[in-house]
Design an enzyme around this catalytic site. Sequence first.
Site, PDB file in Angstrom:
ATOM      1  N   TYR B 128      13.103  94.319  60.683  1.00 24.79           N
ATOM      2  CA  TYR B 128      12.093  93.287  60.407  1.00 24.79           C
ATOM      3  C   TYR B 128      11.748  93.283  58.915  1.00 24.79           C
ATOM      4  O   TYR B 128      11.869  92.294  58.225  1.00 24.79           O
ATOM      5  CB  TYR B 128      10.802  93.548  61.195  1.00 24.79           C
ATOM      6  N   GLU B 244       3.158  99.350  75.231  1.00 31.17           N
ATOM      7  CA  GLU B 244       3.395  99.975  73.941  1.00 31.17           C
ATOM      8  C   GLU B 244       2.211  99.779  73.011  1.00 31.17           C
ATOM      9  O   GLU B 244       1.853 100.661  72.250  1.00 31.17           O
ATOM     10  CB  GLU B 244       4.681  99.427  73.310  1.00 31.17           C
TER      11      GLU B 244
HETATM   12  C1  LIG Z   1       7.860 105.667  58.537  1.00 33.54           C
HETATM   13  C2  LIG Z   1       8.066 104.189  58.597  1.00 33.54           C
HETATM   14  C3  LIG Z   1       8.990 103.655  59.466  1.00 33.54           C
HETATM   15  C4  LIG Z   1       9.221 102.284  59.498  1.00 33.54           C
HETATM   16  N1  LIG Z   1      10.195 101.796  60.332  1.00 33.54           N
HETATM   17  C5  LIG Z   1      10.488 100.474  60.299  1.00 33.54           C
HETATM   18  C6  LIG Z   1      11.566  99.941  61.066  1.00 33.54           C
HETATM   19  O1  LIG Z   1      12.241 100.669  61.798  1.00 33.54           O
HETATM   20  N2  LIG Z   1      11.849  98.642  60.953  1.00 33.54           N
HETATM   21  C7  LIG Z   1      11.121  97.789  60.170  1.00 33.54           C
HETATM   22  O2  LIG Z   1      11.423  96.606  60.130  1.00 33.54           O
HETATM   23  N3  LIG Z   1      10.090  98.256  59.421  1.00 33.54           N
HETATM   24  C8  LIG Z   1       9.757  99.581  59.465  1.00 33.54           C
HETATM   25  N4  LIG Z   1       8.731 100.072  58.688  1.00 33.54           N
HETATM   26  C9  LIG Z   1       8.042  99.169  57.760  1.00 33.54           C
HETATM   27  C10 LIG Z   1       6.597  98.831  58.136  1.00 33.54           C
HETATM   28  O3  LIG Z   1       6.583  97.883  59.114  1.00 33.54           O
HETATM   29  C11 LIG Z   1       5.910  98.360  56.830  1.00 33.54           C
HETATM   30  O4  LIG Z   1       5.762  99.504  56.032  1.00 33.54           O
HETATM   31  C12 LIG Z   1       4.582  97.744  57.050  1.00 33.54           C
HETATM   32  O5  LIG Z   1       4.738  96.495  57.618  1.00 33.54           O
HETATM   33  C13 LIG Z   1       3.801  97.588  55.719  1.00 33.54           C
HETATM   34  O6  LIG Z   1       4.539  96.892  54.770  1.00 33.54           O
HETATM   35  P1  LIG Z   1       4.811  97.488  53.324  1.00 33.54           P
HETATM   36  O7  LIG Z   1       5.271  98.847  53.460  1.00 33.54           O
HETATM   37  O8  LIG Z   1       5.662  96.525  52.592  1.00 33.54           O
HETATM   38  O9  LIG Z   1       3.389  97.547  52.622  1.00 33.54           O
HETATM   39  P2  LIG Z   1       2.597  96.342  51.958  1.00 33.54           P
HETATM   40  O10 LIG Z   1       2.549  95.212  52.895  1.00 33.54           O
HETATM   41  O11 LIG Z   1       3.108  96.119  50.596  1.00 33.54           O
HETATM   42  O12 LIG Z   1       1.140  96.960  51.882  1.00 33.54           O
HETATM   43  C14 LIG Z   1       0.712  97.830  50.843  1.00 33.54           C
HETATM   44  C15 LIG Z   1      -0.746  98.140  51.067  1.00 33.54           C
HETATM   45  O13 LIG Z   1      -1.493  96.937  50.973  1.00 33.54           O
HETATM   46  C16 LIG Z   1      -2.270  96.775  52.132  1.00 33.54           C
HETATM   47  N5  LIG Z   1      -2.429  95.341  52.437  1.00 33.54           N
HETATM   48  C17 LIG Z   1      -1.459  94.415  52.579  1.00 33.54           C
HETATM   49  N6  LIG Z   1      -1.996  93.238  52.893  1.00 33.54           N
HETATM   50  C18 LIG Z   1      -3.326  93.425  52.967  1.00 33.54           C
HETATM   51  C19 LIG Z   1      -4.441  92.584  53.267  1.00 33.54           C
HETATM   52  N7  LIG Z   1      -4.281  91.278  53.567  1.00 33.54           N
HETATM   53  N8  LIG Z   1      -5.688  93.103  53.255  1.00 33.54           N
HETATM   54  C20 LIG Z   1      -5.882  94.428  52.961  1.00 33.54           C
HETATM   55  N9  LIG Z   1      -4.864  95.270  52.665  1.00 33.54           N
HETATM   56  C21 LIG Z   1      -3.612  94.775  52.673  1.00 33.54           C
HETATM   57  C22 LIG Z   1      -1.498  97.484  53.208  1.00 33.54           C
HETATM   58  O14 LIG Z   1      -2.326  97.821  54.307  1.00 33.54           O
HETATM   59  C23 LIG Z   1      -1.025  98.706  52.455  1.00 33.54           C
HETATM   60  O15 LIG Z   1      -2.030  99.656  52.372  1.00 33.54           O
HETATM   61  C24 LIG Z   1       8.477 101.425  58.660  1.00 33.54           C
HETATM   62  C25 LIG Z   1       7.523 101.969  57.799  1.00 33.54           C
HETATM   63  C26 LIG Z   1       7.309 103.329  57.751  1.00 33.54           C
HETATM   64  C27 LIG Z   1       6.287 103.868  56.809  1.00 33.54           C
END
Ligand SMILES: Cc1cc2nc3c(=O)[nH]c(=O)nc-3n(C[C@H](O)[C@H](O)[C@H](O)COP(=O)(O)OP(=O)(O)OC[C@H]3O[C@@H](n4cnc5c(N)ncnc54)[C@H](O)[C@@H]3O)c2cc1C
Lengths: 354, 384
Positions: B128, B244
């Site tokens: 995703y 889930e």
């Molecule tokens: C260990 C791990 C496993 C994962 N496995 C998968 C997987 O198998 N497949 C997959 O597709 N993805 C996976 N992910 C990705 C996960 O879905 C994303 O990390 C998550 O959606 C957050 O996106 P980002 O990391 O880009 O952070 P960002 O979206 O860049 O966020 C950075 C920070 O800003 C904050 N933030 C963002 N928007 C807002 C808002 N509107 N208001 C307040 N705060 C905000 C967030 O909460 C966070 O603290 C995984 C992530 C981790 C850490």
Amino acid sequence: MDASMNEDWQDNARMIVESARAVVPADGALSRVRKARFNGLGFDPKVMQQAAELGWPLMWIGEEAGGLGLGLRETCALMEVLGRGLVPEPVLSTMMAGALLQEALPETVMTGEAVILTAWQDATGALTWQGGAEAGHLTGPKVNLRGAAGADLFAIVTGAGLAIVPRSAEGLTIETAETLDGGTMDRLHMTGVAADFLPCTQVDTVLQDATLAHSAYLLGLADRALEITLDYLRVRKQFDRPIGSFQALQHRATEMKIQLELTRAAIAATARRFDTGADVATRAAGAARCKLRAADLAMLVSREAVQMHGAMGITDEADIGLFVRKAMTEANLFGSPRQQRRLLATRLDQEEAA
Amino acid sequence: MTTLPDYNAMSDAEFRQTVRAFVETNYPDIPRYSLSRLHWDEVKPWYMVLSENGWICPTWPRDHGGMGLNAGKHLILIEEFERYGAARVNDIGPVMLGPLLLKHGTEAQKAHFLPRILSGEDVWAQGYSEPGAGSDLAAVRCEAVLDGGEWVINGQKTWCTLGMDANWIFILARTDKTVKKQAGISFLLVPMDARGVTIRNIENLELEAEFCEVFFDDVRVPADHIVGRINDGWSVAKALLGHERVFIGAPRLSAAALSRLKRIAQHSGIWDDPVFRDRYVALQCDVLDLSDLFETYVDRLRDGREIGADVAMLKIFQSELYQRISELMMQVAEEDAGLRHAPEDVRQLHAAATYLSARPTTIFGGSTEIMRNVLAKAVLDLPA
Ligand SMILES: Cc1cc2nc3c(=O)[nH]c(=O)nc-3n(C[C@H](O)[C@H](O)[C@H](O)COP(=O)(O)OP(=O)(O)OC[C@H]3O[C@@H](n4cnc5c(N)ncnc54)[C@H](O)[C@@H]3O)c2cc1C
């Protein structure tokens, strides 16, 4: 304290911070630090050599004994820069040896030919240093040294006085464990190590100085971690906006800044008191208070930094992870927040009595 | 396939005994109580044992090869596996894709893919997130274009958990750039060995390669490798199974961490310290109260009632509680908090391992901040 003295320390601090540029790149690059991880020592012996050339082991040796005779304000300025750069070399331990040994610090250490590290702590989770000597010999453990394999000499602090022993001394073995930051945490086992004991009345003072200096390192670490995080909040966009525009994150960034400035102010004021002749009780309380807040600060900021970096914060590639692992490794050294609160709590009754 | 007993008809106590005996008898010689995920080559024997006994997909209907467990029984199964310290298998197929295909897949897709998940032939990854699409998932840019009866895919996915172990990945791809973000996304199935797919492992904070980036360079898959209709991928992906969404907020991670905290305190001799106890008891109450709140949701599942957006409360509180417990662990571990590996005799009491493994729980599966935003709007009805 007159104005000229005040300017003196500021000039000295400026100079020493300037000299630290040799070790900490101005652009904050951490490639050197990254490379030195998990290499067995966790640091670069060449940088220890550089540190000696810059005179850092002589920081706390009086000028009359051939040292720099600098105070805590200058030291904290230096340590803060080292913390910002996550400098892994055990500079502070060397400074402690200088402070304890004064003119007895071996010539080879001054020239940088030899590295000396201080071994003081008797047990994990305690701040006692009086153990280690028995019947004119060194016997027992000294714990939680960092990078012991890189030392040529140890300055061993005991209740019977101070001893200088080579790493290869008979009866001395070193037990090494890897730390999260890529360095080591080491335990000396001593069984009947022959030693000459030098009298030393300074141990508590030097430990307080070191505790304060270590707090400044943690402050620098947190300061840089917050800077990196604020930069990220400015450039990372989601929902077509910088994530730093979201108030949920703004408020928490603000909280970090408040904690940072509290720590900075406490350390600056405490260092000034140390340099201008605080009594023993004031020193002990000051060091404890600074260490307590600096450790909590480093943990808070590094934790929040990860969260605000999202998945990027969970990677080893992103530099912010280096700050997390360093904070985890260093926060509890020289007494965890728990130990410091306990120390301050025992003082409450003394204050009451006074 | 042998027919399984109707587990839902058993009493809870009887089912618990059954599960306990199963795991004790069948768990292979692989690590237990691992805080980090095991890779396929390590965990495969356990997957195969579960597969061979018809236990790999507990929530799937029995006529599709699952155990057909209701929420209450499923919870017991999870609890007993965790009690034993059984490793988590590569479960994206059983947990995410399977239920999703059952709901949105064609008969042909179900017939082809479900048995291969059940047998362990296919291991799935979830694609995703992208570098530019995390919290704002609808911003995905990885593009798929129909060309001569095939999808041609170009772009990148990232953070794919155990993606290096997978031979298939499902992705959200941009299939219409002219419409509202959510309305131009499709759900596609891609074999990892297709020409033009490359992966790069990413080391996590624990210095383990647990997730990876996946690059798509003119990757071609047949047109029927789509789940749901074209441009309907957003609603397909959103429909995560009710179980889930509840179970992700289960108190077990926190409860397990609390018992480790207790043992660390005993080990370091501060278990009797009243200052420590004050903080321990506060955390213990948090775990117990979370359990009670959690049970109200399990009851709702048992009764077949709808689970609303408010379920996010469970995940927020659970993940933050887990982190708070790990923070106290770090404090009471004193200088040992900095050790990379715990000494052999107290391996499970490694504060740093818990602390680090607690970090991502407030990021994946909807970050705490995003969930709070959802709660504020959908539950508290506060203005935008
Ligand atoms: C260990 C791990 C496993 C994962 N496995 C998968 C997987 O198998 N497949 C997959 O597709 N993805 C996976 N992910 C990705 C996960 O879905 C994303 O990390 C998550 O959606 C957050 O996106 P980002 O990391 O880009 O952070 P960002 O979206 O860049 O966020 C950075 C920070 O800003 C904050 N933030 C963002 N928007 C807002 C808002 N509107 N208001 C307040 N705060 C905000 C967030 O909460 C966070 O603290 C995984 C992530 C981790 C850490």
